[in-house]
Design a protein around this motif. Structure first.
Motif: not given
Length: 291
Positions: A20-21, A23-24, A65, A68-69
């Motif tokens: 869902s991110y 910018h990956r 990142t 973040w998760w």
């Protein structure tokens, strides 16, 4: 290719989730390049969004990142860093450096590697951005109707030349958060793609520019701090000072033949840098993890 007896043979080239991110997708082209190069070298490789595929050595993109998760990577994972390492970078956190110290790190930039070693990350392998023919895939547009195009994170520094070009009556566009076919359609329409730094004096953004060169897209770039890397691409990219971006663009907009010649030089240069040449020694140097 005859694989070294101790080489890991099965890989999962993994773009860090969640999907869902959006910018990956900035990691997509390099991840695809690594995956395809591994296949060409004779390895078993899959391109994946899953960090937990059993029996495979994960090569992870987007490790900056993961925190973040609250995601963990396997103990034998290779972390391929595509971020610029500098004191003012939002990505260079104590948490990321700790993660890097626990894993093998691949990095495309010698300047990054030197910075990481100063920060106490000793196990970093230089793996330059290479070429695979499958990524020559931006279709030619019927007309290049965008004069100057910039795609990436936007700030006042990057927008200033775009706004000046607009004041001169040119179609100068800047876009953020556009990836895949929609982004490629914009590249195909651009006479000039502009590469400028988000901050002053940064390393050359070859992660972005290599894909453009492989597809015969003409690039004007701001000068960068790593002059040796810039020299390598000087015949393919027009480098200029930040203060000269606008006149440089105007100069090349008036000369389609020079743009075409430089774009073709870029494609030729990238074709001479096969990713297999860079991946083979990097894989051969991986520590063997025995079950």
């Amino acid at each position: 290719m005859n694989l070294p007896a101790e080489s890991p043979a099965e890989f999962a080239v993994t773009i860090a989730p969640p999907t869902s991110y959006e910018h990956r997708e900035a990691f997509r082209e390099v991840a695809e390049t690594v995956h395809i190069a591994l296949l060409r070298l004779g390895f078993d490789s899959v391109l994946s969004d899953d960090l937990g595929l059993p029996g495979r050595r994960h090569i992870v993109f987007g490790s900056n990142t993961l925190s973040w998760w609250n995601l963990e990577v396997p103990a034998d994972a290779v972390l391929f860093n595509l971020e610029q390492i500098s004191a003012d970078s939002q990505w260079v956190t104590a948490e990321l450096l700790s993660l890097f110290r626990r894993h093998t790190v691949w990095d495309y930039s010698l300047r990054n590697i030197a910075a990481l070693r100063e920060l106490g990350v000793p196990d970093v392998q230089h793996v330059p951005i290479g070429y695979v023919p499958e990524l020559e895939r931006i279709p030619a547009a019927a007309e290049r109707d965008i004069d100057v195009l910039l795609i990436g994170s936007l700030n006042e520094r990057r927008m200033a030349p775009i706004e000046e070009l607009r004041r001169l009556g040119l179609d100068a566009q800047a876009h953020f958060g556009v990836y895949g076919p929609a982004r490629d359609a914009l590249y195909a329409r651009a006479k000039i793609v502009l590469n400028t730094h988000f901050y002053d004096a940064k390393i050359f953004e070859i992660v972005r520019v290599s894909y453009l060169l492989a597809n015969g897209v003409f690039v004007v770039s701001e000068h960068c701090a790593d002059t040796e890397e810039a020299d390598r691409y000087a015949g393919a990219v027009v480098f200029t000072d930040y203060t000269d971006i606008v006149p440089t663009c105007l100069d090349y907009l008036a000369d389609a033949e020079r743009r075409t010649a430089r774009a073709e030089a870029g494609r030729t240069l990238m074709r001479g840098r096969p990713a297999t040449d860079f991946l083979a020694p990097a894989v051969a140097g991986l520590p063997v993890v025995r079950s």
